[in-house]
Design a protein around this motif. Structure first.
Motif, PDB file in Angstrom:
ATOM      1  N   MET A 240      -5.541  -0.965   4.628  1.00  0.00           N
ATOM      2  CA  MET A 240      -6.742  -0.200   4.287  1.00  0.00           C
ATOM      3  C   MET A 240      -6.637   1.234   4.812  1.00  0.00           C
ATOM      4  SD  MET A 240     -10.749  -1.146   5.002  1.00  0.00           S
ATOM      5  CE  MET A 240     -10.498  -1.403   6.771  1.00  0.00           C
ATOM      6  N   THR A 241      -6.158   1.384   6.040  1.00  0.00           N
ATOM      7  CA  THR A 241      -5.990   2.720   6.618  1.00  0.00           C
ATOM      8  C   THR A 241      -4.999   3.545   5.800  1.00  0.00           C
ATOM      9  OG1 THR A 241      -6.427   1.802   8.825  1.00  0.00           O
ATOM     10  CG2 THR A 241      -5.419   3.987   8.729  1.00  0.00           C
ATOM     11  N   ALA A 242      -3.921   2.901   5.370  1.00  0.00           N
ATOM     12  CA  ALA A 242      -2.923   3.609   4.547  1.00  0.00           C
ATOM     13  C   ALA A 242      -3.526   4.068   3.225  1.00  0.00           C
ATOM     14  CB  ALA A 242      -1.721   2.705   4.297  1.00  0.00           C
ATOM     15  N   LEU A 243      -4.304   3.191   2.579  1.00  0.00           N
ATOM     16  CA  LEU A 243      -4.876   3.528   1.276  1.00  0.00           C
ATOM     17  C   LEU A 243      -5.922   4.630   1.369  1.00  0.00           C
ATOM     18  CD1 LEU A 243      -5.310   0.068  -0.501  1.00  0.00           C
ATOM     19  CD2 LEU A 243      -3.569   1.809  -0.890  1.00  0.00           C
ATOM     20  N   MET A 244      -6.502   4.829   2.535  1.00  0.00           N
ATOM     21  CA  MET A 244      -7.504   5.883   2.691  1.00  0.00           C
ATOM     22  C   MET A 244      -6.893   7.275   2.584  1.00  0.00           C
ATOM     23  SD  MET A 244     -10.474   4.621   2.937  1.00  0.00           S
ATOM     24  CE  MET A 244     -10.646   2.890   2.527  1.00  0.00           C
TER      25      MET A 244
ATOM     26  N   CYS B  33     -11.704   4.743   8.733  1.00  0.00           N
ATOM     27  CA  CYS B  33     -11.705   4.474   7.291  1.00  0.00           C
ATOM     28  C   CYS B  33     -13.020   4.912   6.652  1.00  0.00           C
ATOM     29  CB  CYS B  33     -11.456   2.986   7.029  1.00  0.00           C
ATOM     30  SG  CYS B  33      -9.768   2.442   7.412  1.00  0.00           S
ATOM     31  N   LEU B  34     -14.149   4.621   7.326  1.00  0.00           N
ATOM     32  CA  LEU B  34     -15.445   5.029   6.775  1.00  0.00           C
ATOM     33  C   LEU B  34     -15.555   6.551   6.748  1.00  0.00           C
ATOM     34  CD1 LEU B  34     -17.996   3.697   5.662  1.00  0.00           C
ATOM     35  CD2 LEU B  34     -19.023   3.919   7.922  1.00  0.00           C
TER      36      LEU B  34
ATOM     37  N   GLU C  18      -7.541   8.374  -5.198  1.00  0.00           N
ATOM     38  CA  GLU C  18      -7.615   7.282  -6.177  1.00  0.00           C
ATOM     39  C   GLU C  18      -7.935   5.955  -5.516  1.00  0.00           C
ATOM     40  OE1 GLU C  18      -5.210  10.602  -7.718  1.00  0.00           O
ATOM     41  OE2 GLU C  18      -5.121   9.430  -5.880  1.00  0.00           O
ATOM     42  N   SER C  19      -7.267   5.642  -4.408  1.00  0.00           N
ATOM     43  CA  SER C  19      -7.505   4.362  -3.748  1.00  0.00           C
ATOM     44  C   SER C  19      -8.855   4.345  -3.032  1.00  0.00           C
ATOM     45  CB  SER C  19      -6.365   4.052  -2.764  1.00  0.00           C
ATOM     46  OG  SER C  19      -6.163   5.112  -1.866  1.00  0.00           O
ATOM     47  N   ARG C  20      -9.313   5.502  -2.569  1.00  0.00           N
ATOM     48  CA  ARG C  20     -10.647   5.544  -1.944  1.00  0.00           C
ATOM     49  C   ARG C  20     -11.729   5.227  -2.972  1.00  0.00           C
ATOM     50  NH1 ARG C  20      -8.672  10.243   1.258  1.00  0.00           N
ATOM     51  NH2 ARG C  20      -9.605  11.676  -0.272  1.00  0.00           N
ATOM     52  N   LEU C  21     -11.586   5.786  -4.165  1.00  0.00           N
ATOM     53  CA  LEU C  21     -12.580   5.521  -5.216  1.00  0.00           C
ATOM     54  C   LEU C  21     -12.528   4.068  -5.674  1.00  0.00           C
ATOM     55  CD1 LEU C  21     -12.273   8.801  -7.336  1.00  0.00           C
ATOM     56  CD2 LEU C  21     -14.084   8.165  -5.732  1.00  0.00           C
ATOM     57  N   LEU C  22     -11.321   3.496  -5.736  1.00  0.00           N
ATOM     58  CA  LEU C  22     -11.194   2.076  -6.077  1.00  0.00           C
ATOM     59  C   LEU C  22     -11.856   1.205  -5.013  1.00  0.00           C
ATOM     60  CD1 LEU C  22      -7.586   1.484  -7.472  1.00  0.00           C
ATOM     61  CD2 LEU C  22      -9.748   0.918  -8.596  1.00  0.00           C
ATOM     62  N   PHE C  23     -11.656   1.578  -3.757  1.00  0.00           N
ATOM     63  CA  PHE C  23     -12.256   0.843  -2.640  1.00  0.00           C
ATOM     64  C   PHE C  23     -13.778   0.874  -2.731  1.00  0.00           C
ATOM     65  CE2 PHE C  23     -13.863   0.756   1.778  1.00  0.00           C
ATOM     66  CZ  PHE C  23     -13.323  -0.436   2.217  1.00  0.00           C
ATOM     67  N   ALA C  24     -14.329   2.046  -3.030  1.00  0.00           N
ATOM     68  CA  ALA C  24     -15.780   2.173  -3.161  1.00  0.00           C
ATOM     69  C   ALA C  24     -16.298   1.353  -4.334  1.00  0.00           C
ATOM     70  CB  ALA C  24     -16.160   3.644  -3.328  1.00  0.00           C
ATOM     71  N   ALA C  25     -15.580   1.414  -5.462  1.00  0.00           N
ATOM     72  CA  ALA C  25     -16.003   0.678  -6.660  1.00  0.00           C
ATOM     73  C   ALA C  25     -15.966  -0.833  -6.449  1.00  0.00           C
ATOM     74  CB  ALA C  25     -15.113   1.058  -7.844  1.00  0.00           C
ATOM     75  N   SER C  26     -15.162  -1.291  -5.492  1.00  0.00           N
ATOM     76  CA  SER C  26     -15.052  -2.727  -5.195  1.00  0.00           C
ATOM     77  C   SER C  26     -16.073  -3.192  -4.155  1.00  0.00           C
ATOM     78  CB  SER C  26     -13.640  -3.044  -4.693  1.00  0.00           C
ATOM     79  OG  SER C  26     -12.672  -2.687  -5.649  1.00  0.00           O
TER      80      SER C  26
ATOM     81  N   ALA D 102       0.834  -1.213   0.000  1.00  0.00           N
ATOM     82  CA  ALA D 102       0.000   0.000   0.000  1.00  0.00           C
ATOM     83  C   ALA D 102       0.863   1.255   0.000  1.00  0.00           C
ATOM     84  CB  ALA D 102      -0.938  -0.008   1.206  1.00  0.00           C
ATOM     85  N   GLN D 103       1.892   1.259   0.834  1.00  0.00           N
ATOM     86  CA  GLN D 103       2.754   2.438   0.927  1.00  0.00           C
ATOM     87  C   GLN D 103       3.546   2.667  -0.362  1.00  0.00           C
ATOM     88  OE1 GLN D 103       4.878   1.259   4.467  1.00  0.00           O
ATOM     89  NE2 GLN D 103       3.606   2.542   5.794  1.00  0.00           N
ATOM     90  N   ILE D 104       3.947   1.582  -1.019  1.00  0.00           N
ATOM     91  CA  ILE D 104       4.677   1.704  -2.286  1.00  0.00           C
ATOM     92  C   ILE D 104       3.762   2.251  -3.376  1.00  0.00           C
ATOM     93  CG2 ILE D 104       5.798   0.391  -4.126  1.00  0.00           C
ATOM     94  CD1 ILE D 104       6.800  -1.541  -1.909  1.00  0.00           C
ATOM     95  N   LEU D 105       2.537   1.726  -3.449  1.00  0.00           N
ATOM     96  CA  LEU D 105       1.625   2.096  -4.533  1.00  0.00           C
ATOM     97  C   LEU D 105       1.064   3.500  -4.383  1.00  0.00           C
ATOM     98  CD1 LEU D 105      -0.336  -1.265  -4.861  1.00  0.00           C
ATOM     99  CD2 LEU D 105       1.563  -0.450  -6.265  1.00  0.00           C
ATOM    100  N   MET D 106       0.841   3.932  -3.151  1.00  0.00           N
ATOM    101  CA  MET D 106       0.274   5.266  -2.937  1.00  0.00           C
ATOM    102  C   MET D 106       1.160   6.372  -3.501  1.00  0.00           C
ATOM    103  SD  MET D 106      -1.405   5.294   0.835  1.00  0.00           S
ATOM    104  CE  MET D 106      -1.500   7.076   0.772  1.00  0.00           C
TER     105      MET D 106
END
Length: 484
Positions: A186-190, A247-248, A194-202, A129-133
């Motif tokens: 999950m906390t890191a991606l929040m 996260c929410l 971009e990752s929040r929208l991906l999370f919602a879309a999933s 997560a940290q690498i991708l963010m």
């Protein structure tokens, strides 16, 4: 002066890149071997040198995996807090900044490696997560590091596929009982849009809300001596509740810009119900703080910027305020207003919510309040669950299409795991039967009798009493004489 060898290594971009890739290579080799026994994964406390050597003999690949992940985490922590070499310098290569192929070793740990090794899976997910963010456009800022140097370019396109894979893994953990593994990542991606929208879309909002509601009920049930009433599912500590609520809350910052995120929050009413449950039980101030902040964002969101596709219902703050009233937030807010808080943000959020709820409530008829409460499935005893209310509103149960939709919902709520909800459903069905012409036949035809009958022998005496009265109202034509 250099504080430790790893800082010396990370001070040079080539050395840092080489060190990181060696660790990823170790992970790839260990996970590909597939012979991890899990011995190391069972060590939960600091062990002696002898125990460590025994673990190395019994599970050498497990030791290698844990070592590599721990060191990789140390590298990332130092790169995030440092001023020279960055994550983009170490993990993205070429003029365009393409993500290195070795990232797949971390994904392999999530999907195959570890075989239930919580440390390995949780650590690998957080590192990935940290690498991708770093590649997310919203994280690039002004393109300059803390010490004024130009940031190395990173290709978001090269990070999209692994980001989607990591998000899918996190959501899969939310679907299961292993949510604790996914919380750090999950906390890191929040932290980025971009990752929040991906999370919602999933579908992440739905599963996150479901876990929060289960966790909130666990906390509420743990205060009761009747342990049999606790719902099934994984237990949630206050800290875990806080992290999930956090996260929410961060997801609510996408409400104004995304119609699909608003729709996901509105779907099934799970998110609002979960947050209201948390505010009602108030397990700790930090949990209340983020829950109330999330509710405020929901109550004040607008569809003006992104209204969504034409022909679809508008979802905005009014919709969420209606759900909050149906879930009993007004009562919870009244309670919060009378408490002392150390955080002034809570006081401000509570005051804003109280004002919005009162204004919205004044515009609603008693029938609208009742209808929304039933549709939310969050029944609570009050003035809309009385004989006087049904004398006045029994005919409204027909619905605009004459399909008795609300009665069908009440009948479905007879199967609720919440004893109070089932008891109120029994009462309301019984009152409908009394005050609606031919109500007995309609309730029987829709299957109410078959679902109420088993509740007569329920272990909860209050539910048992309301079930017995409901059956009597369905079976006996002149209930008034029986009542007397």
């Amino acid at each position: 002066l250099v504080a430790c060898p790893i800082e010396y290594t990370l001070a040079d971009s080539r050395d840092a890149s080489m060190y990181a890739r060696v660790l990823l290579k170790l992970l790839a080799e260990a996970s590909a071997a597939g012979s991890v026994t899990g011995e190391v994964s069972r060590i939960t406390e600091q062990c002696t040198e002898e125990q460590a050597l025994d673990a190395l003999d019994a599970d050498p690949l497990g030791v290698v995996t844990h070592y590599a992940i721990a060191k990789l985490h140390d590298i990332l922590a130092m790169l995030i807090g440092g001023t020279g070499v960055t994550i983009s310098t170490v993990f993205y290569v070429g003029k365009e900044g393409i993500l290195v192929d070795q990232w797949k070793a971390l994904l392999r740990i999530l999907n195959k490696g570890g075989k239930g090794d919580a440390f390995a899976q949780s650590g690998a997910a957080l590192c990935l997560a940290q690498i991708l963010m770093t590649a997310c456009p919203s994280q690039k800022g002004n393109g300059v590091t803390k010490d004024g140097q130009k940031v190395r370019p990173t290709s978001y396109a090269s990070a999209v596929e692994p980001l989607e894979a990591l998000t899918a893994w996190i959501v899969s953990q939310l679907k299961s009982s292993s949510v604790g593994l996914a919380i750090p990542a999950m906390t890191a991606l929040m932290g980025c849009t971009e990752s929040r929208l991906l999370f919602a879309a999933s579908g992440g909002i739905k599963y996150l809300s479901r876990h929060l509601r289960q966790g909130g009920r666990k906390q509420a049930g743990s205060k009761s001596p009747d342990k049999k009433k606790l719902p099934s599912g994984s237990s949630a500590s206050v800290q875990q509740l806080y992290e999930l609520t956090f996260c929410l809350w961060t997801m609510t910052y996408e409400l104004n810009g995304s119609a699909s995120v608003r729709a996901d929050f509105a779907k099934d009413g799970q998110a609002v119900a979960a947050l209201v449950d948390l505010v009602s039980i108030a397990p700790r101030e930090k949990v209340v703080r983020v829950a109330v902040a999330a509710l405020r964002n929901l109550a004040t969101c607008s569809a003006g910027v992104n209204p969504g596709p034409s022909g679809t219902p508008t979802v905005d703050g009014v919709v969420f305020l209606t759900e909050m009233i149906a879930c009993g937030l007004m009562k919870a807010i009244d309670h919060l207003k009378g408490r002392q808080w150390t955080d002034p943000d809570i006081i401000d959020d509570v005051d804003v919510l109280y004002k919005l709820l009162v204004e919205n409530y004044k515009e609603m008829s008693r029938w609208e309040v009742y209808k929304n409460e039933v549709e939310s499935g969050h029944l609570q005893w009050g003035t809309v669950h009385t004989e006087a209310f049904f004398k006045e509103n029994a005919r409204m149960m027909e619905g605009s299409d004459g399909d008795f939709k609300l009665l069908k919902v009440l009948i479905a709520l007879l199967s609720s795991k919440d004893d109070d909800v089932a008891a109120i459903a029994c009462y309301d069905i019984g009152e409908f039967v009394r005050h609606y012409p031919n109500g007995r036949a309609i309730a029987k035809r829709l299957g109410a009798k078959e679902l109420v009958m088993p509740l007569i022998e329920h272990e909860n005496p209050e539910l048992q009493r309301h079930a017995l009265q409901c059956v009597s109202k369905i079976m006996v034509q002149n209930w008034e004489y029986v009542k007397q």
